[in-house]
Design an enzyme around this catalytic site. Structure first.
Site, PDB file in Angstrom:
ATOM      1  N   ASN A  11     -53.620 -46.044 -42.699  1.00 15.95           N
ATOM      2  CA  ASN A  11     -54.633 -45.415 -41.961  1.00 15.95           C
ATOM      3  C   ASN A  11     -53.430 -45.362 -40.938  1.00 15.95           C
ATOM      4  OD1 ASN A  11     -55.520 -44.017 -40.112  1.00 15.95           O
ATOM      5  ND2 ASN A  11     -57.163 -45.405 -39.876  1.00 15.95           N
ATOM      6  N   LYS A  13     -52.404 -44.156 -38.360  1.00 13.72           N
ATOM      7  CA  LYS A  13     -53.238 -43.613 -37.226  1.00 13.72           C
ATOM      8  C   LYS A  13     -52.256 -43.199 -36.145  1.00 13.72           C
ATOM      9  CE  LYS A  13     -55.950 -48.432 -36.841  1.00 13.72           C
ATOM     10  NZ  LYS A  13     -57.071 -48.583 -36.598  1.00 13.72           N
ATOM     11  N   HIS A  97     -63.979 -40.966 -37.811  1.00 12.22           N
ATOM     12  CA  HIS A  97     -63.478 -43.272 -37.981  1.00 12.22           C
ATOM     13  C   HIS A  97     -64.020 -43.290 -36.772  1.00 12.22           C
ATOM     14  CE1 HIS A  97     -60.725 -45.990 -37.283  1.00 12.22           C
ATOM     15  NE2 HIS A  97     -60.780 -45.920 -38.356  1.00 12.22           N
ATOM     16  N   GLU A  99     -63.257 -44.433 -34.164  1.00 11.31           N
ATOM     17  CA  GLU A  99     -62.312 -44.543 -32.931  1.00 11.31           C
ATOM     18  C   GLU A  99     -62.355 -42.749 -32.679  1.00 11.31           C
ATOM     19  OE1 GLU A  99     -58.268 -46.352 -34.760  1.00 11.31           O
ATOM     20  OE2 GLU A  99     -59.198 -47.997 -34.624  1.00 11.31           O
ATOM     21  N   GLU A 169     -66.461 -49.321 -42.391  1.00 13.78           N
ATOM     22  CA  GLU A 169     -65.586 -49.932 -42.099  1.00 13.78           C
ATOM     23  C   GLU A 169     -66.225 -49.983 -40.788  1.00 13.78           C
ATOM     24  OE1 GLU A 169     -61.118 -48.285 -42.248  1.00 13.78           O
ATOM     25  OE2 GLU A 169     -62.222 -47.274 -41.118  1.00 13.78           O
ATOM     26  N   GLY A 175     -58.727 -53.439 -36.725  1.00 14.20           N
ATOM     27  CA  GLY A 175     -57.793 -53.782 -35.661  1.00 14.20           C
ATOM     28  C   GLY A 175     -58.358 -55.383 -34.701  1.00 14.20           C
ATOM     29  N   SER A 214     -59.452 -54.491 -41.133  1.00 12.42           N
ATOM     30  CA  SER A 214     -58.191 -56.134 -41.219  1.00 12.42           C
ATOM     31  C   SER A 214     -58.313 -56.249 -42.224  1.00 12.42           C
ATOM     32  CB  SER A 214     -59.011 -56.845 -39.998  1.00 12.42           C
ATOM     33  OG  SER A 214     -58.655 -56.496 -38.756  1.00 12.42           O
TER      34      SER A 214
HETATM   35  C1  PEP Z   1     -58.726 -48.271 -39.796  1.00 14.91           C
HETATM   36  O1  PEP Z   1     -57.909 -47.922 -39.206  1.00 14.91           O
HETATM   37  O2  PEP Z   1     -59.535 -47.522 -40.311  1.00 14.91           O
HETATM   38  C2  PEP Z   1     -58.295 -49.767 -40.480  1.00 14.91           C
HETATM   39  C3  PEP Z   1     -59.030 -50.444 -40.980  1.00 14.91           C
HETATM   40  O3  PEP Z   1     -57.753 -50.603 -39.326  1.00 14.91           O
HETATM   41  P1  PEP Z   1     -57.837 -51.907 -39.436  1.00 14.91           P
HETATM   42  O4  PEP Z   1     -56.733 -52.223 -41.269  1.00 14.91           O
HETATM   43  O5  PEP Z   1     -55.654 -52.117 -38.974  1.00 14.91           O
HETATM   44  O6  PEP Z   1     -58.598 -52.869 -38.780  1.00 14.91           O
END
Ligand code: PEP
Length: 254
Positions: A11, A13, A97, A99, A169, A175, A214
């Protein structure tokens, strides 16, 4: 029990112009072009999809978007439809997601409409679910995730459900550099499969469940070793083609 094919999805972003996407695609394909044991997906910004379509055509890398409209077409300024995504070769779309839930105030009702629309159009939704830190500390994580699943997948037939991909998630791990332990992540993914079985027992067995939060080249193998974790949704660590290719290699080692 079905053997589920792993999915490793990146992803990006809101990163990468189309020029940057092109250089990425060249470097990435050199390293993953021969991978056949998993589906590799790049979920890029809308504006980078066309160039990726050209660069990745007939390769093993699938394309995905990070959001879409629930409407077929019409007066929805700023929105992008399922047909528009298919026009640039997308076969996957991330929906719900955290976000978008948090920053764009997307509700479960909105997400459910998007999931339904994606499936009607033949796109594979990667539906993201997960609890925040306060909810985890209060011992509510499983209930929160079960409620999201119930609302976001409401009204789908079992055949439609079989096309869905779930990404667990935990918001506190996205992040932040804090990964859920492989045990906690694995337990939640098992709980998710159990919850899915209530909606469709056959579907629950075939739906890929990804972990996201992460994920790095160093921790992917432990996560993938859990029986109900079928892959990963990777944010930050998918931005560098060399690093992401190494992560994929580690994911497929076990
Ligand atoms: C994501 O954006 O779905 C995500 C898991 O980000 P990160 O791997 O940076 O934590």
């Amino acid at each position: 029990m079905t053997t589920r094919r792993p999915i490793i999805a990146g992803n990006w972003k809101m990163y990468k112009t189309s020029g940057e996407a092109k250089s990425y695609a060249l470097a990435f394909l050199e390293r993953v072009g021969g991978v056949t044991e998993a589906d590799i997906v790049l979920c890029a910004p809308f504006t980078a999809l066309n160039v990726l379509k050209e660069e990745l055509e007939e390769s093993v890398v699938h394309l995905g978007a990070q959001n879409m409209s629930w409407a077929v077409e019409g007066a929805y300024t700023g929105e992008v439809s399922a047909a528009m995504l298919q026009d640039v070769a997308c076969t996957y779309v991330i929906l719900g997601h955290s976000e978008r839930r948090e920053l764009m105030h997307e509700t479960d009702e909105m997400i459910a409409k998007k999931v339904k629309r994606a499936l009607e159009a033949g796109l594979r939704p990667i539906l993201c679910v997960g609890e925040n830190l306060k909810q985890r500390e209060a011992g509510e994580a499983q209930v929160i995730v079960q409620n999201q699943l119930k609302k976001d997948l409401a009204g789908l037939t079992e055949d439609a459900l079989k096309k869905v991909v779930i990404a667990y998630e935990p918001i506190w791990a996205i992040g932040t550099g804090k990964t859920a332990s492989s045990q906690d992540a694995g337990e939640m993914c098992t709980a998710i499969r159990f919850a899915l079985a209530a909606a469709g027992p056959e579907a629950a067995d075939v739906i890929p469940i990804l972990y996201g939060g992460s994920v790095k080249a160093e921790n992917i193998a432990d996560l993938m070793a859990r029986p109900d974790i079928d892959g990963a949704l990777v944010g930050g660590a998918s931005l560098d083609p060399v690093g992401f290719a190494a992560l994929i290699e580690n994911a497929l080692k076990h």
